[in-house]
Design an enzyme around this catalytic site. Structure first.
Site, PDB file in Angstrom:
ATOM      1  N   TYR A   1     -14.915  15.061  19.585  1.00  0.00           N
ATOM      2  CA  TYR A   1     -15.134  16.513  19.561  1.00  0.00           C
ATOM      3  C   TYR A   1     -16.516  16.788  18.986  1.00  0.00           C
ATOM      4  O   TYR A   1     -16.715  16.824  17.785  1.00  0.00           O
ATOM      5  CB  TYR A   1     -14.075  17.220  18.717  1.00  0.00           C
TER       6      TYR A   1
ATOM      7  N   PRO B   1      -2.000  24.220  23.614  1.00  0.00           N
ATOM      8  CA  PRO B   1      -0.680  24.831  23.420  1.00  0.00           C
ATOM      9  C   PRO B   1      -0.570  26.262  23.921  1.00  0.00           C
ATOM     10  O   PRO B   1       0.533  26.757  24.126  1.00  0.00           O
ATOM     11  CB  PRO B   1      -0.479  24.772  21.905  1.00  0.00           C
TER      12      PRO B   1
END
Length: 284
Positions: A67, A213
């Site tokens: 990341y 999510p």
């Protein structure tokens, strides 16, 4: 005025049998730049989001060396070190970044050893509580990748091992080498491709971490529930995950403290069975 809800409202979950965290975490992918590449436009704003998450009871943060790369782990340490005693930081290794938006698996043992050492340095820890293989590498036997993580665990550099983007057969192969305490796969209201893995994790008391999510959706029952509860569809999507299985640990992320507060407020939303089933049945 009612007290602001915290992640404690989501209840507790055990990670690996010896780490107990609140069942609403924080995913630290979005505190990087566009395309999950480079630093964020405003480092202080990103660090404020991390601090706000912890202030509101989040004690599980998920990140990865890819990341940024490196940026997310660096910001976590800048914002939160020295860490609260109950904070669990999970990270991942096994993907490299040729450029913005590009992800290439690299499960070579030498690569995993190198990036794990890098994560230890950036996070400023002696041991990583949960280290996950980010993705199986089709060019490397899975046993070699998992074997490297086992060696790191045996050396005391990893506490628990998890896997990401795995199917059941791959999970069983990994488990034959070392205990696997978590699975992190894409899963949300509109993407149920890992439905059987959620069920498997529940049956075997393993943590399931849904990445991505929150999904924008034309799910009418989702919108109806949001209107009924007076909240956003994002919050209902998180509440749906919390209700779906006690082994799901949602990790919504944001680079904004305000969005962090909104996500965590979802912990107090209780969907009834009719709402839960209606949202599920649109895709299921």
């Amino acid at each position: 005025m009612s007290e602001r809800p915290t992640a404690e409202a989501a209840g507790k979950i055990d990670v690996g049998g010896d780490l107990t965290v609140n069942r609403l975490g924080f995913g630290a992918m979005r505190i990087t730049g566009q395309g999950v590449w480079g630093p964020p436009p405003d480092r202080e704003r990103a660090k404020a989001a991390l601090r706000r998450a912890v202030e509101l009871g989040v004690n599980f943060i998920d990140t990865a060396d890819s990341y940024g790369p490196d940026v997310s782990e660096e910001l976590i340490a800048e914002a939160l070190y020295p860490y609260p005693d109950d904070l669990v930081i999970a990270t991942k290794g096994g993907q490299v970044r040729p450029g913005p938006g590009n992800w290439v698996p690299d499960g070579r043992p030498e690569h995993l050893r190198s990036v794990c050492e890098g994560s230890l340095r950036r996070l400023r820890v002696d041991r990583i509580d949960l280290y996950q293989l980010h993705r199986p590498d089709p060019k490397v036997p899975l046993a070699e990748s998992i074997g490297a993580l086992k060696e790191l665990k045996d050396a005391g550099k990893i506490r628990h091992i998890g896997v990401s983007n795995f199917g059941e057969q791959q999970l069983r192969e990994a488990e034959a080498i070392t205990p696997v305490v978590s699975v992190q796969n894409r899963y949300n209201v509109t993407d149920r491709s890992s439905e059987t893995m959620v069920d498997l994790c529940e049956q075997e008391s393993r943590v399931f971490l849904p990445w991505a999510p929150i999904s924008e959706s034309d799910n009418v029952p989702l919108r109806t529930a949001a209107e009924r509860h007076g909240v956003s569809t994002r919050q209902i999507a998180i509440a749906w995950l919390l209700a779906r299985s006690p082994q799901i640990l949602p990790i919504p992320g944001s680079g904004s403290a305000e969005h962090v507060e909104e996500n965590i407020a979802a912990a107090r939303i209780e969907l009834d069975a009719q709402e839960q089933n209606a949202i599920t049945d649109v895709v299921g």
